[in-house]
Design an enzyme around this catalytic site. Structure first.
Site, PDB file in Angstrom:
ATOM      1  N   ARG A 113      84.415  68.737  22.031  1.00  0.00           N
ATOM      2  CA  ARG A 113      83.144  68.312  21.460  1.00  0.00           C
ATOM      3  C   ARG A 113      82.975  66.794  21.479  1.00  0.00           C
ATOM      4  O   ARG A 113      81.868  66.296  21.367  1.00  0.00           O
ATOM      5  CB  ARG A 113      83.034  68.782  19.999  1.00  0.00           C
ATOM      6  CG  ARG A 113      82.790  70.278  19.852  1.00  0.00           C
ATOM      7  CD  ARG A 113      82.920  70.700  18.412  1.00  0.00           C
ATOM      8  NE  ARG A 113      82.377  72.045  18.213  1.00  0.00           N
ATOM      9  CZ  ARG A 113      81.298  72.305  17.492  1.00  0.00           C
ATOM     10  NH1 ARG A 113      80.640  71.328  16.910  1.00  0.00           N
ATOM     11  NH2 ARG A 113      80.862  73.533  17.342  1.00  0.00           N
ATOM     12  N   ASN A 116      79.688  68.016   9.302  1.00  0.00           N
ATOM     13  CA  ASN A 116      79.020  67.808  10.584  1.00  0.00           C
ATOM     14  C   ASN A 116      77.547  67.597  10.315  1.00  0.00           C
ATOM     15  O   ASN A 116      76.965  68.301   9.487  1.00  0.00           O
ATOM     16  CB  ASN A 116      79.162  69.029  11.499  1.00  0.00           C
ATOM     17  CG  ASN A 116      80.572  69.240  11.979  1.00  0.00           C
ATOM     18  OD1 ASN A 116      81.439  68.399  11.763  1.00  0.00           O
ATOM     19  ND2 ASN A 116      80.807  70.368  12.623  1.00  0.00           N
ATOM     20  N   LYS A 174      80.141  66.664  23.015  1.00  0.00           N
ATOM     21  CA  LYS A 174      79.742  67.820  23.803  1.00  0.00           C
ATOM     22  C   LYS A 174      78.555  68.538  23.192  1.00  0.00           C
ATOM     23  O   LYS A 174      77.625  68.925  23.879  1.00  0.00           O
ATOM     24  CB  LYS A 174      80.935  68.787  23.926  1.00  0.00           C
ATOM     25  CG  LYS A 174      80.686  69.961  24.862  1.00  0.00           C
ATOM     26  CD  LYS A 174      80.550  69.509  26.293  1.00  0.00           C
ATOM     27  CE  LYS A 174      80.438  70.654  27.258  1.00  0.00           C
ATOM     28  NZ  LYS A 174      80.107  70.191  28.625  1.00  0.00           N
TER      29      LYS A 174
END
Length: 607
Positions: free
Chosen positions: A27, A98, A602
């Site tokens: 990622r 996140n 990503k």
């Protein structure tokens, strides 16, 4: 972007948390950390840079504890330092996050006015302090989280650890994915199924606005209205084995070489080869009433959408609007009711694209999505799911996902043309035949890898590079320039070849290589005339064409790359290979981090 792993276990969890983070390295990240509860206190191990640094920290200072959370961070606020690495913690609470808290500045100032002391520059730390205040005031963990979540504006996936409740984890999501995993007397939280694959195959996807309390005596999910709900448990099917590079030097190289196989796998879902028919995954989905298509995507997926615009308008004669997802909602697009809104995303979680999808839904559009993750949020919210079958793509710079997206879009364009009555049976059979030849043609293009490597030096020493193409080769010029920028850090721009004379030609000199993508065909002579304008001004041209094109126009070029001769329909799929290989070999020559280029992620789950 960013990765979350949480384990409510029976044995020490630090090693398993680190293993989960390793599965999320693809990622992109700039720091990492783990928190557990040890002897009644929250303990953390954090490090900037790669996971190997966190591994060294754990080796030097082991971290026991049977309940823990872990994170790989991609910076949004504050640099990639140890202090800014997650988890962020107070004495009572540790949090990994996140996404992005858009109102963090207001919240931070409010908390500081009440005497709270911050140790990082991040937006995430306000979440730890807000929940900690509630806990310190006597609230139970679930009560504290219920109180705080409405105050957070933006996007988040959260995993939260509580000092005084060592057998409890709480997770929440809004605009950023989070899954719950169920094991043998253990419960897990993860940013995707891949992170949890070694731990369990039994997972539940949280819906938008959900939050979940994981305890020893059971797990309870609540919706955005704080009502208890059940989310179905599915079998993820994701392998628990770590994906390796095999005999390849980098994941990107491996994934470039996988394209003949994965394109064949993808096309198999859309072509009935022996019958000469093109099909959709939902056979009875009616495209005949579609009067307009709106394509929305970001980055490489946007360039796949650009190619699709040519195909849809050429084959199906349906007008197409094309938008960058991050701009789509903000131009107040006029969308006729009943239109088809098509969203393209490798991960199916891209925040800008997901927000655009929901806007299109509010405008009463039929939603189609092209994604590589059929369990993603976009896939679950689509009316028409058009999966690619590229398999996990670990390299940050997309390669095989792009060629598989093009394959799906070509099949969709032909389906739309058939539904609109523009495609005869013989034309349909011809398209099926051409698409079925794409994997072999990609394999033929890969045969020129060594020659592409040999000429990478033409580009590697440059500070600026231009790419030119016409028709569907124009999006490939943009994609080639993006690939070079992403992994070699050379400034590069793609242009429609005919636009060269309208300004960019002023940049041409002997120090600016120009990559020209020009397969022989109806646009070849026009492209060559633009190429000759470059050569007349001392520009160094690298021509990518087939044998006929190189024979006709290769003289005077500093280098040529000869491709197999292919039908114009599959040319974008095949010509993606040389632009990918060229960027790859230039990056290797420069010694950059090919698989995890600086500053990139990503899966971009913030707007």
């Amino acid at each position: 972007m960013c990765g979350i792993v949480g384990i409510l276990g029976h044995d020490d969890v630090a090693d398993r948390l680190l293993d989960g983070l390793k599965r999320l390295e693809y990622r992109g990240y700039d720091s990492a950390g783990i928190a557990t509860i040890v002897n009644g206190a929250i303990e953390r191990r954090r490090a900037s840079g790669k996971l190997v640094n966190l591994g060294k920290e754990l080796a030097a200072h082991p971290l026991p504890g049977t309940t823990g959370i872990a994170h790989t961070r991609w910076a949004t606020h504050g640099g990639p330092t140890t202090n800014n690495a997650h988890p962020h913690a107070t004495d009572e609470v540790a949090v990994v996050h996140n996404g992005i808290i858009e109102n963090f500045k207001t919240l931070r100032e409010e908390l500081q006015a009440r005497g709270r002391v911050f140790t990082s520059e991040t937006d995430t730390e306000v979440v730890a302090h807000l929940i900690s205040e509630q806990v310190e005031g006597g609230k139970l963990p679930d009560e504290a989280v219920r109180e705080v979540l409405p105050r957070l504006h933006g996007a988040f996936a959260l995993a939260i650890l509580f000092r005084s409740h060592p057998e409890l984890l709480i997770g929440a999501r809004l605009g950023s994915p989070l899954v719950v995993g169920y094991g043998e007397d253990e419960t897990y939280l993860g940013s995707d199924a891949l992170a949890l694959a070694p731990l369990t195959q039994r997972i539940a996807y949280l819906d938008e606005g959900d939050w979940v309390v994981c305890a020893r005596d059971g797990t309870q999910v609540y919706d955005r209205d704080n009502q208890p709900v059940e989310r179905p448990v599915t079998i993820s099917g994701v392998t628990g084995a770590l994906i390796d590079k095999g005999n390849h030097r980098h994941f990107m190289q491996k994934e470039i070489y996988e394209q003949p196989i994965v394109v064949a796998q993808t096309l198999r879902s859309y072509l009935q080869r022996f019958e000469g028919k093109i099909v959709l995954p939902i056979p009875d989905f009616d495209l005949s009433g579609i009067k307009r298509v709106t394509i929305v995507a970001c980055g490489t997926s946007f360039y796949a959408g650009m190619v699709a615009k040519y195909w849809f308008e050429q084959f199906a004669r349906v007008p197409v609007d094309l938008d960058v997802a991050s701009e789509f909602r903000y131009r107040a697009p006029v969308m006729e009711e009943g239109g088809l809104a098509l969203f393209i995303s490798q991960s199916g979680e891209t925040a800008d694209t997901l927000a655009a999808l929901r806007h299109a839904r509010s405008e009463k559009q039929t939603i189609a999505v092209v994604v590589n993750v059929p369990t993603s949020t976009m896939a679950r919210e689509a009316d028409l799911l058009l999966p690619t079958h590229a398999g996990p793509e670990i390299g940050v710079a997309s390669t095989k996902a792009f060629s598989c997206q093009l394959s799906v879009l070509a099949a969709l364009a032909a389906n739309l043309a058939k539904a609109k009555g523009w495609l005869s049976e013989s034309e349909e059979r011809n398209i099926v035949r051409q698409l079925a030849e794409a994997p072999a043609a990609i394999n033929g293009a890969l045969a020129y890898d060594e020659s592409i490597e040999a000429i990478a030096g033409v580009i590697a020493g440059a500070r600026d590079v231009l790419y030119l193409g016409r028709g569907t080769d124009y999006p490939l010029a943009l994609e080639g320039a993006l690939k070079l920028k992403e992994i070699s850090y050379i400034h590069a721009e793609g242009y429609a070849a005919g636009e060269m004379k309208h300004g960019p030609i002023a940049l041409i000199d002997e120090n600016v290589p120009v990559v020209v993508i020009a397969p022989s065909g109806p646009l070849f002579d026009k492209t060559v005339s633009n190429m000759q304008e470059v050569q007349a001004r001392g520009g160094k041209v690298l021509l990518i064409s087939d044998y006929d094109g190189v024979e006709a126009a290769g003289e005077g070029c500093v280098a040529t790359i000869t491709m197999p001769k292919v039908h114009p329909l599959i040319a974008p799929i095949v010509y993606a290979v040389p632009v990918q290989l060229l960027a790859y070999h230039v990056a290797v020559a420069k010694g950059t981090d090919v698989d995890q280029p600086r500053n990139l992620a990503k899966s971009v789950t913030v707007e």
